[in-house]
Design a protein around this motif. Structure first.
Motif, PDB file in Angstrom:
ATOM      1  N   ASP A 136     -22.006   1.902   1.629  1.00 16.79           N
ATOM      2  CA  ASP A 136     -22.322   1.364   2.959  1.00 16.79           C
ATOM      3  C   ASP A 136     -22.808  -0.085   2.886  1.00 16.79           C
ATOM      4  OD1 ASP A 136     -24.566   2.148   1.615  1.00 16.79           O
ATOM      5  OD2 ASP A 136     -25.511   3.173   3.306  1.00 16.79           O
ATOM      6  N   ARG A 137     -22.824  -0.677   1.691  1.00 21.27           N
ATOM      7  CA  ARG A 137     -23.191  -2.089   1.542  1.00 21.27           C
ATOM      8  C   ARG A 137     -22.053  -2.855   0.882  1.00 21.27           C
ATOM      9  NH1 ARG A 137     -25.910  -4.178   4.426  1.00 21.27           N
ATOM     10  NH2 ARG A 137     -26.653  -5.760   2.988  1.00 21.27           N
ATOM     11  N   LEU A 138     -20.835  -2.479   1.216  1.00 19.27           N
ATOM     12  CA  LEU A 138     -19.664  -3.041   0.535  1.00 19.27           C
ATOM     13  C   LEU A 138     -18.625  -3.554   1.516  1.00 19.27           C
ATOM     14  CD1 LEU A 138     -18.206  -0.727  -2.270  1.00 19.27           C
ATOM     15  CD2 LEU A 138     -18.975  -3.074  -2.473  1.00 19.27           C
ATOM     16  N   ASN A 139     -17.947  -4.648   1.136  1.00 17.21           N
ATOM     17  CA  ASN A 139     -16.656  -4.983   1.716  1.00 17.21           C
ATOM     18  C   ASN A 139     -15.639  -4.723   0.613  1.00 17.21           C
ATOM     19  OD1 ASN A 139     -18.379  -7.518   3.258  1.00 17.21           O
ATOM     20  ND2 ASN A 139     -17.045  -6.203   4.476  1.00 17.21           N
ATOM     21  N   VAL A 140     -14.895  -3.643   0.770  1.00 10.86           N
ATOM     22  CA  VAL A 140     -13.983  -3.270  -0.297  1.00 10.86           C
ATOM     23  C   VAL A 140     -12.547  -3.592   0.103  1.00 10.86           C
ATOM     24  CG1 VAL A 140     -13.666  -0.883   0.492  1.00 10.86           C
ATOM     25  CG2 VAL A 140     -13.444  -1.396  -1.920  1.00 10.86           C
ATOM     26  N   GLY A 141     -11.729  -3.933  -0.853  1.00 10.16           N
ATOM     27  CA  GLY A 141     -10.315  -4.160  -0.580  1.00 10.16           C
ATOM     28  C   GLY A 141      -9.484  -3.302  -1.512  1.00 10.16           C
ATOM     29  N   PHE A 142      -8.482  -2.658  -0.967  1.00  7.13           N
ATOM     30  CA  PHE A 142      -7.568  -1.858  -1.794  1.00  7.13           C
ATOM     31  C   PHE A 142      -6.182  -2.477  -1.721  1.00  7.13           C
ATOM     32  CE2 PHE A 142     -10.618   1.524  -0.321  1.00  7.13           C
ATOM     33  CZ  PHE A 142     -11.214   1.729  -1.562  1.00  7.13           C
ATOM     34  N   ILE A 143      -5.787  -3.125  -2.803  1.00  4.49           N
ATOM     35  CA  ILE A 143      -4.457  -3.725  -2.816  1.00  4.49           C
ATOM     36  C   ILE A 143      -3.473  -2.654  -3.263  1.00  4.49           C
ATOM     37  CG2 ILE A 143      -3.050  -5.638  -3.659  1.00  4.49           C
ATOM     38  CD1 ILE A 143      -5.662  -7.131  -4.197  1.00  4.49           C
ATOM     39  N   ALA A 144      -3.163  -1.781  -2.348  1.00  8.00           N
ATOM     40  CA  ALA A 144      -2.237  -0.689  -2.646  1.00  8.00           C
ATOM     41  C   ALA A 144      -1.408  -0.487  -1.392  1.00  8.00           C
ATOM     42  CB  ALA A 144      -3.004   0.577  -2.960  1.00  8.00           C
ATOM     43  N   ASP A 145      -0.135  -0.333  -1.563  1.00  5.93           N
ATOM     44  CA  ASP A 145       0.725  -0.192  -0.391  1.00  5.93           C
ATOM     45  C   ASP A 145       1.334   1.195  -0.325  1.00  5.93           C
ATOM     46  OD1 ASP A 145       0.562  -2.772   0.978  1.00  5.93           O
ATOM     47  OD2 ASP A 145       1.121  -3.526  -0.971  1.00  5.93           O
ATOM     48  N   ARG A 146       2.211   1.503  -1.258  1.00  2.00           N
ATOM     49  CA  ARG A 146       2.803   2.834  -1.222  1.00  2.00           C
ATOM     50  C   ARG A 146       1.707   3.898  -1.360  1.00  2.00           C
ATOM     51  NH1 ARG A 146       5.879   6.510  -5.417  1.00  2.00           N
ATOM     52  NH2 ARG A 146       7.700   7.085  -4.218  1.00  2.00           N
ATOM     53  N   SER A 147       0.771   3.678  -2.289  1.00  2.00           N
ATOM     54  CA  SER A 147      -0.288   4.657  -2.494  1.00  2.00           C
ATOM     55  C   SER A 147      -1.522   4.353  -1.631  1.00  2.00           C
ATOM     56  CB  SER A 147      -0.660   4.713  -3.978  1.00  2.00           C
ATOM     57  OG  SER A 147      -0.984   3.432  -4.461  1.00  2.00           O
ATOM     58  N   GLY A 148      -1.440   3.328  -0.762  1.00  2.00           N
ATOM     59  CA  GLY A 148      -2.593   2.893   0.022  1.00  2.00           C
ATOM     60  C   GLY A 148      -3.286   3.990   0.822  1.00  2.00           C
ATOM     61  N   PRO A 149      -2.539   4.759   1.634  1.00  2.00           N
ATOM     62  CA  PRO A 149      -3.208   5.797   2.427  1.00  2.00           C
ATOM     63  C   PRO A 149      -3.941   6.815   1.545  1.00  2.00           C
ATOM     64  CG  PRO A 149      -1.012   5.389   3.294  1.00  2.00           C
ATOM     65  CD  PRO A 149      -1.123   4.615   2.013  1.00  2.00           C
ATOM     66  N   ILE A 150      -3.375   7.141   0.399  1.00  2.00           N
ATOM     67  CA  ILE A 150      -4.015   8.135  -0.469  1.00  2.00           C
ATOM     68  C   ILE A 150      -5.260   7.545  -1.137  1.00  2.00           C
ATOM     69  CG2 ILE A 150      -3.702   9.600  -2.515  1.00  2.00           C
ATOM     70  CD1 ILE A 150      -0.770   9.921  -1.625  1.00  2.00           C
ATOM     71  N   ILE A 151      -5.170   6.295  -1.549  1.00  2.00           N
ATOM     72  CA  ILE A 151      -6.354   5.620  -2.114  1.00  2.00           C
ATOM     73  C   ILE A 151      -7.460   5.594  -1.046  1.00  2.00           C
ATOM     74  CG2 ILE A 151      -7.250   3.390  -2.876  1.00  2.00           C
ATOM     75  CD1 ILE A 151      -5.572   4.427  -5.088  1.00  2.00           C
ATOM     76  N   MET A 152      -7.068   5.270   0.180  1.00  2.00           N
ATOM     77  CA  MET A 152      -8.033   5.236   1.283  1.00  2.00           C
ATOM     78  C   MET A 152      -8.666   6.618   1.477  1.00  2.00           C
ATOM     79  SD  MET A 152      -9.415   3.319   3.540  1.00  2.00           S
ATOM     80  CE  MET A 152     -10.623   3.772   4.775  1.00  2.00           C
ATOM     81  N   ALA A 153      -7.820   7.646   1.431  1.00  2.00           N
ATOM     82  CA  ALA A 153      -8.316   9.015   1.594  1.00  2.00           C
ATOM     83  C   ALA A 153      -9.295   9.363   0.474  1.00  2.00           C
ATOM     84  CB  ALA A 153      -7.140   9.995   1.598  1.00  2.00           C
ATOM     85  N   MET A 154      -9.008   8.911  -0.732  1.00  2.00           N
ATOM     86  CA  MET A 154      -9.918   9.168  -1.852  1.00  2.00           C
ATOM     87  C   MET A 154     -11.263   8.480  -1.618  1.00  2.00           C
ATOM     88  SD  MET A 154      -7.563   8.842  -5.245  1.00  2.00           S
ATOM     89  CE  MET A 154      -6.668  10.245  -5.912  1.00  2.00           C
TER      90      MET A 154
END
Lengths: 541, 132
Positions: A136-154
């Motif tokens: 809750d004290r983070l600005n996180v970035g996930f550079i993932a496209d095909r796997s992006g939704p799953i990384i987000m879900a994780m």
């Protein structure tokens, strides 16, 4: 009399010797003076520019096992990388197997585990990755496209597990396989299915993780392939338009989700064009949302932009020269009024940055931010005859390109038919030709080289033991989990993919049941099919 | 070529590396230099690289790596070439290859290594000389 010589930008816009007042058609004729923070946001999205919020440093980073990347992120925070409002900033790159959705023990994965990004197979890896960083004290970035939704879900699963409210999560998931389709050509589902998965993620996050940016439409990779600045913005705005259309068709209200779509563009060396293209892009996006999609709130029409200094502009020869290139790119990115930046490291043309090089990158940003006075005044170039004229010319060309894409039947069709890839391949060949003929000077590469120039450098090498550890971990995870529960989750994903049902809650449940990323992607492939692309080479002879 | 046949080159991106700007420029340049070029595209295995080379009966195989996996993947390709009795192919490697790895690649049997800064013309000339 001095010989007149024609000059043009990287995008082929002919440059005058100087620009008179008469050239500023837009600002002079529309009557009302546009201020920073006002629609259509040519001059930036905040009324007080960087006084309100300086850009966030957000270095794309990651390698090896999650613990190693965790150490690297802590190091970056220590040397000054900072998010918004005192948050830590972490912008994660995944290794190619993770990006493509392959577990570490996949036969194709084993040659490149942790080489160009962090290895993530499971929720346990996510826990290792974020250890010591309060979510809750983070600005996180996930550079993932095909796997992006799953990384987000994780990530959501991790927050649930740690008891952190989903509403407190902030950051960005790239989640844009459409651009990836013609850029890094990750093994893919059919394009229209990719769009569906993306919309599924947007829909879920809009409801459940409302302070998270739900997609990053990245022009960076388009540009890195050698496109012009016009193609970079034009192709990706066309893609963004397609995504908004798809979300609206799914019943989402523009005013609810479009403000959480963000963009990423490349900051190359051709100084003023790189600034003008961003001013033009903001204007086109704002107008598109308001006039094209009926967005009611102006604040929704603000284009949030992450700039990445151009890796392809850096040279492997005389790598210290890159520090100067990057500093100029950070300066032009800041003059364009972006919200966050990846600042390249001077050794980026050689491999994963060393700590020293990453530290110089962050300090470069700090120097521009704190020593130059750039942050005192919003849009300092606004009103310059040249800047306004160039912004207007670029806007015209981008709009024309977008109209042509519409005539071709839209972005999806143009990508499927290879139009984007073909046009970029042609542009890149022409640019390369100019460089090899010496018409575009690259210092230390095609001009001003030192005589006994050698390509010897200290390169970063990931630990070779990484592969066996990652493979052991994923195999052990499968052995020790509740297999029946895991298989049920996999089956649910496969079926929901076939039946066009919501997937995000299923990924979250699967992650909590120790189903791996690769298993989820495989279930999607079984439900949706795959797509094989044919590579396209320049037509120019 | 001695019999007047055009020189045939397979260009390939083994592994999962997504960087293909360089290899596509090389493909165009080799075609412009009069060679026949087969480009596999991305995400192919070492096995597929060798299989396509045999099917297309090329003279030279060119592979490009910008992801750091050049040693592992090249070793696999060389192994499969030997296994399939196709050791006559010349293999050239391009991309981000550290100095210290050039010798290692050559010891595996790689004919030439093209590093950053090599012009496409130099690559075309070098490949042309290789098969004379």
């Amino acid at each position: 009399m001095v010989k007149k010589e024609s000059r043009s930008t990287i995008s082929g816009i002919s440059q005058k010797i100087f620009y008179p007042r008469a050239d500023i058609v837009h600002t002079m004729t529309e009557g009302k003076e546009e201020k920073p923070g006002e629609f259509p946001f040519t001059r930036g999205i905040f009324p007080q520019g960087y006084r309100q919020q300086p850009w966030m440093e957000s270095l794309a980073s990651g390698y090896g096992l999650p613990e190693k990347t965790n150490e690297r992120e802590k190091y970056l925070s220590k040397v000054g990388q900072a998010g918004y409002g005192g948050r830590a900033s972490i912008n994660l790159v995944f290794d190619r197997p993770t990006f493509c959705g392959m577990d570490s023990d996949h036969p194709m994965a084993q040659n490149e585990l942790g080489e160009v990004g962090v290895i993530i197979d499971s929720l346990m890896d996510m826990e290792r990755l974020f250890k010591g960083f309060p979510l809750d004290r983070l600005n996180v970035g996930f550079i993932a496209d095909r796997s992006g939704p799953i990384i987000m879900a994780m990530y959501v699963a991790l927050a649930d597990k740690l008891g952190i409210s989903r509403h407190k999560l902030r950051g960005i998931v790239c989640n844009n396989p459409l651009t990836d389709f013609y850029c890094s050509k990750t093994p893919m589902f059919p394009l229209r299915e990719c769009l569906r998965l993306m919309v599924d993620c947007i829909k879920f996050c809009t409801e459940e993780v409302p302070n998270f940016n739900i997609a990053r439409i990245g022009g960076y990779n388009t540009r890195e392939l050698g496109s012009t600045a016009i193609q970079e913005i034009g192709f990706n705005l066309a893609i963004a338009k397609t995504i908004v259309e798809a979300c609206v068709e799914e019943g989402l209200s523009v005013d609810k989700f479009a403000g959480n779509i963000s963009f990423q563009f490349s900051q190359g060396s051709y100084f003023f064009e790189e600034i003008a293209k961003i001013r033009a892009a903001r204007r086109i996006w704002a107008k598109l949302l308001k006039e094209g999609f009926g967005a009611e709130k102006d604040s929704i029409c603000r284009m949030k932009i992450h700039m990445q200094t151009a890796g392809s502009s850096l040279t492997a020869q005389e790598p210290l020269n890159n520090i100067a290139r990057i500093a100029l790119q950070v300066l032009s990115a800041s003059l364009s009024g972006c919200q966050s930046m990846h600042i390249a490291s001077f050794d980026e043309a050689l491999g994963i940055p060393t700590e020293e090089a990453a530290s110089v990158a962050i300090k470069t940003s700090k120097i521009v931010m704190h020593e130059t006075g750039i942050t005192d005044v919003a849009d300092p170039l606004g009103g310059s005859y040249y800047m306004e004229a160039l912004t207007e010319e670029i806007e015209k060309r981008i709009v024309k390109l977008m109209e042509r894409i519409d005539e071709l039947g839209g972005a999806i069709k143009a990508i499927e038919e290879g139009v984007f890839e073909q046009e970029i391949a042609d542009a890149s060949y022409l640019l390369q030709k100019e460089i090899s003929e010496g018409k575009r000077v690259i210092v230390g590469m095609n001009r001003f080289q030192e005589k006994d120039q050698k390509l010897e450098y200290k390169v970063f090498r990931p630990d070779p033991k990484v592969s066996s550890i990652a493979i052991d971990r994923v195999r052990k995870l499968r052995e020790e989990r509740d297999q029946e529960r895991a298989e049920k989750c996999i089956e649910q994903i496969r079926e929901a993919a076939r039946r066009n049902e919501a997937l995000m809650p299923l990924y979250i449940e699967a992650a909590k049941s120790n189903v791996t990323l690769g298993e989820m992607i495989r279930a999607l492939e079984e439900g949706l099919g795959t797509f094989q692309y044919s590579p396209i080479i320049s037509r120019v002879e | 070529m001695s019999n007047g046949r055009k020189l045939r080159v397979l260009l390939a991106k083994p592994g999962l590396d997504g960087h293909d700007l360089g290899i596509k420029l090389v493909a165009r340049a080799l075609r412009n230099a009069g060679m026949e070029v087969v480009y596999t595209g991305l995400n192919i295995t070492p096995e597929e690289t060798v299989t396509v080379s045999i099917q297309e009966s090329v003279d030279v195989i060119g592979v490009s790596y910008l992801s750091g996996s050049h040693l592992l993947l090249t070793e696999k390709i060389m192994g499969i070439l030997k296994e399939k009795d196709a050791g006559h192919f010349k293999l050239v490697v391009g991309g981000i290859i550290p100095e210290e790895d050039i010798q290692k690649l050559k010891q595996m049997g790689v004919a030439e290594v093209f590093r950053p800064g090599t012009s496409v013309k130099e690559i075309a000339d070098s490949i042309g000389r290789m098969v004379c």
